[in-house]
Design a protein around this motif. Structure first.
Motif, PDB file in Angstrom:
ATOM      1  N   GLY A  66      41.816  37.523  35.787  1.00  0.00           N
ATOM      2  CA  GLY A  66      42.351  36.405  34.999  1.00  0.00           C
ATOM      3  C   GLY A  66      41.843  35.062  35.487  1.00  0.00           C
ATOM      4  O   GLY A  66      42.448  34.028  35.185  1.00  0.00           O
ATOM      5  N   ASP A  67      40.733  35.072  36.245  1.00  0.00           N
ATOM      6  CA  ASP A  67      40.267  33.818  36.848  1.00  0.00           C
ATOM      7  C   ASP A  67      38.888  33.385  36.348  1.00  0.00           C
ATOM      8  O   ASP A  67      38.119  32.793  37.080  1.00  0.00           O
ATOM      9  CB  ASP A  67      40.251  33.959  38.379  1.00  0.00           C
ATOM     10  CG  ASP A  67      39.396  35.129  38.852  1.00  0.00           C
ATOM     11  OD1 ASP A  67      38.789  35.811  37.999  1.00  0.00           O
ATOM     12  OD2 ASP A  67      39.330  35.365  40.069  1.00  0.00           O
ATOM     13  N   LYS A  91      40.440  36.215  29.983  1.00  0.00           N
ATOM     14  CA  LYS A  91      41.705  36.902  29.809  1.00  0.00           C
ATOM     15  C   LYS A  91      42.781  36.205  30.627  1.00  0.00           C
ATOM     16  O   LYS A  91      42.533  35.763  31.742  1.00  0.00           O
ATOM     17  CB  LYS A  91      41.526  38.322  30.366  1.00  0.00           C
ATOM     18  CG  LYS A  91      42.079  39.421  29.519  1.00  0.00           C
ATOM     19  CD  LYS A  91      41.809  40.773  30.187  1.00  0.00           C
ATOM     20  CE  LYS A  91      42.470  41.882  29.416  1.00  0.00           C
ATOM     21  NZ  LYS A  91      41.651  42.567  28.468  1.00  0.00           N
ATOM     22  N   GLU A  92      43.981  36.091  30.070  1.00  0.00           N
ATOM     23  CA  GLU A  92      45.102  35.542  30.837  1.00  0.00           C
ATOM     24  C   GLU A  92      45.796  36.701  31.522  1.00  0.00           C
ATOM     25  O   GLU A  92      46.483  37.487  30.881  1.00  0.00           O
ATOM     26  CB  GLU A  92      46.091  34.833  29.899  1.00  0.00           C
ATOM     27  CG  GLU A  92      45.490  33.706  29.091  1.00  0.00           C
ATOM     28  CD  GLU A  92      45.663  32.354  29.771  1.00  0.00           C
ATOM     29  OE1 GLU A  92      46.168  32.312  30.903  1.00  0.00           O
ATOM     30  OE2 GLU A  92      45.277  31.346  29.151  1.00  0.00           O
ATOM     31  N   MET A  93      45.610  36.831  32.815  1.00  0.00           N
ATOM     32  CA  MET A  93      46.350  37.862  33.540  1.00  0.00           C
ATOM     33  C   MET A  93      46.448  37.494  35.015  1.00  0.00           C
ATOM     34  O   MET A  93      45.675  36.672  35.513  1.00  0.00           O
ATOM     35  CB  MET A  93      45.734  39.255  33.341  1.00  0.00           C
ATOM     36  CG  MET A  93      44.369  39.475  33.965  1.00  0.00           C
ATOM     37  SD  MET A  93      43.646  41.098  33.557  1.00  0.00           S
ATOM     38  CE  MET A  93      44.715  42.246  34.435  1.00  0.00           C
ATOM     39  N   ALA A  94      47.422  38.111  35.699  1.00  0.00           N
ATOM     40  CA  ALA A  94      47.751  37.705  37.064  1.00  0.00           C
ATOM     41  C   ALA A  94      46.908  38.440  38.096  1.00  0.00           C
ATOM     42  O   ALA A  94      47.430  38.947  39.086  1.00  0.00           O
ATOM     43  CB  ALA A  94      49.239  37.929  37.314  1.00  0.00           C
ATOM     44  N   ILE A  95      45.600  38.547  37.862  1.00  0.00           N
ATOM     45  CA  ILE A  95      44.709  39.211  38.819  1.00  0.00           C
ATOM     46  C   ILE A  95      43.565  38.258  39.115  1.00  0.00           C
ATOM     47  O   ILE A  95      42.974  37.684  38.201  1.00  0.00           O
ATOM     48  CB  ILE A  95      44.125  40.515  38.215  1.00  0.00           C
ATOM     49  CG1 ILE A  95      45.222  41.543  37.924  1.00  0.00           C
ATOM     50  CG2 ILE A  95      43.046  41.098  39.138  1.00  0.00           C
ATOM     51  CD1 ILE A  95      45.823  42.202  39.135  1.00  0.00           C
ATOM     52  N   LEU A 143      40.665  48.012  41.124  1.00  0.00           N
ATOM     53  CA  LEU A 143      39.762  47.071  41.780  1.00  0.00           C
ATOM     54  C   LEU A 143      39.439  45.950  40.804  1.00  0.00           C
ATOM     55  O   LEU A 143      38.895  46.204  39.728  1.00  0.00           O
ATOM     56  CB  LEU A 143      38.480  47.803  42.194  1.00  0.00           C
ATOM     57  CG  LEU A 143      38.757  48.963  43.161  1.00  0.00           C
ATOM     58  CD1 LEU A 143      37.688  50.035  43.050  1.00  0.00           C
ATOM     59  CD2 LEU A 143      38.871  48.436  44.573  1.00  0.00           C
ATOM     60  N   PRO A 144      39.784  44.703  41.154  1.00  0.00           N
ATOM     61  CA  PRO A 144      39.476  43.579  40.265  1.00  0.00           C
ATOM     62  C   PRO A 144      37.975  43.488  40.019  1.00  0.00           C
ATOM     63  O   PRO A 144      37.175  43.654  40.948  1.00  0.00           O
ATOM     64  CB  PRO A 144      39.977  42.357  41.051  1.00  0.00           C
ATOM     65  CG  PRO A 144      41.016  42.903  41.985  1.00  0.00           C
ATOM     66  CD  PRO A 144      40.526  44.267  42.356  1.00  0.00           C
ATOM     67  N   LEU A 145      37.594  43.241  38.764  1.00  0.00           N
ATOM     68  CA  LEU A 145      36.168  43.221  38.411  1.00  0.00           C
ATOM     69  C   LEU A 145      35.944  42.189  37.308  1.00  0.00           C
ATOM     70  O   LEU A 145      36.658  42.176  36.306  1.00  0.00           O
ATOM     71  CB  LEU A 145      35.739  44.606  37.917  1.00  0.00           C
ATOM     72  CG  LEU A 145      34.243  44.845  37.717  1.00  0.00           C
ATOM     73  CD1 LEU A 145      33.509  44.864  39.052  1.00  0.00           C
ATOM     74  CD2 LEU A 145      33.985  46.160  36.981  1.00  0.00           C
TER      75      LEU A 145
END
Ligand code: CO
Ligand code: ZN
Length: 331
Positions: free
Chosen positions: A222-223, A228-232, A297-299
């Motif tokens: 999400g960064d 995408k808006e998400m808390a990752i 795993l954040p990607l």
């Protein structure tokens, strides 16, 4: 571990054609697994430990790919996706076919003023053939992105990190669990055909009949600008899944993962993913049902030739998974 990721991510293996990547993974685990089997669909299933409770861990080894649908009049290969190919990432991408032929993806009307992109029918693969019918690949030949895995500090960049990262995490964890020992029978599954709807993992889970299952796969971040808006966020630690489009993680499984992460001092994130799913969708529905969770795993740039991950997240995912597998999992 970087070498292992590089070896796996640069290998070829679109959905349904996992034989090369399966052989590579098999060679990596051969010395550590207590038992190795390949089932009828091609899932690679590796057991460590022989305790009374069966825990299934699943990472898919296929990657998004494409398949030649026909050679057009000018000698270009036209194709369908095997898995979700995004038009925005195709122009200029390189693909490799099983016979080693390299293709370049082009798009019709490349230089026109249009701003929108056509669907896959407007793209083609240049294989240096002409109208004479001498194309080096033909109808039904599968291909996949080709590309080198590179580093930028702790960031790792390459094709197919979805989900060769997960495969690398499982291989590392398998070796560690073998060394430390486990009170369970742990079945490390390297599944087929996740990218076309988690078709392999469900039958694998039916065969293993696990008491608990955990999926290791990637998730979005999400960064990114207007993303995408998400808390990752990338580099924030492995994500403990709460929910995606195909799975609601039971509270007991969620709490087990969170407890192990906190005991081991591993920083983690909580994942609610919209638009996307994993092998968990079919594993939880195997036989009479399997309590199923996931470590993600954040990607960034998922399903492009330059997927980007963070090595700190990857290493911490191994720590977390190992912490779960060597401890009690009574639910
Ligand atoms: Co994927
Ligand atoms: Zn995946």
């Amino acid at each position: 571990m970087e070498t292992l990721i590089k070896t796996l991510a640069e290998a070829w293996g679109p959905p349904g054609y996992e034989h090369h990547i399966r052989n590579l993974i098999r060679a990596e685990v051969a010395g550590a697994a207590d038992e190795i089997a390949v089932d009828a669909l091609g899932n690679l299933i590796c057991r460590v430990g022989d305790g009374p409770r069966r825990v299934l861990i699943s990472a898919h080894m296929d990657e998004i790919g494409l398949i030649v649908s026909h050679i057009d009049r000018q000698g270009y290969a036209r194709f369908a996706g095997i898995g979700a190919l995004f038009p925005a990432t195709l122009l200029g991408a390189r693909v490799r076919f099983e016979n080693g032929v390299i293709g370049t993806i082009g798009v019709e009307h490349q230089y026109s003023k249009r701003r929108d992109l056509p669907d896959l029918a407007g793209f083609y693969i240049d294989i240096s053939a002409g109208a004479e019918g001498n194309a080096p690949v033909g109808v039904g030949d599968p291909g996949a992105f080709v590309g080198e895995v590179l580093r930028r500090g702790e960031r790792i960049i390459g094709k197919s990190l979805d989900n060769r990262l997960g495969c690398a995490v499982q291989i590392e964890t398998l070796r560690r669990v073998k060394q430390i020992g486990t009170p369970h029978s742990v079945y490390f599954v390297f599944s087929v055909q996740e990218e076309v709807g988690a078709r392999g993992a469900g039958p694998a889970a039916y065969g293993v009949e696990p008491h608990l299952a955990l999926v290791v796969d990637v998730t979005s971040c999400g960064d990114q600008p207007h993303g995408k808006e998400m808390a990752i966020r990338l580099g924030g630690g492995p994500a403990i899944k709460m929910r995606d489009e195909g799975l609601i993680v039971p509270p007991a499984v969620r709490d087990l993962l969170i407890a192990r992460a906190e005991e081991a001092g591993i920083s983690y994130q909580l994942e609610v993913l919209t638009g996307g799913g994993t092998d968990g969708r079919t594993i939880q529905a195997a036989r009479a049902g399997v309590p199923t969770g996931a470590i993600s795993l954040p990607l960034r740039y998922v399903h492009t030739p330059s997927e980007t991950a963070d090595m700190g997240d990857v290493r911490a995912a191994v720590d977390l998974l190992a912490a779960v597998l060597v401890g009690e999992v009574a639910l």
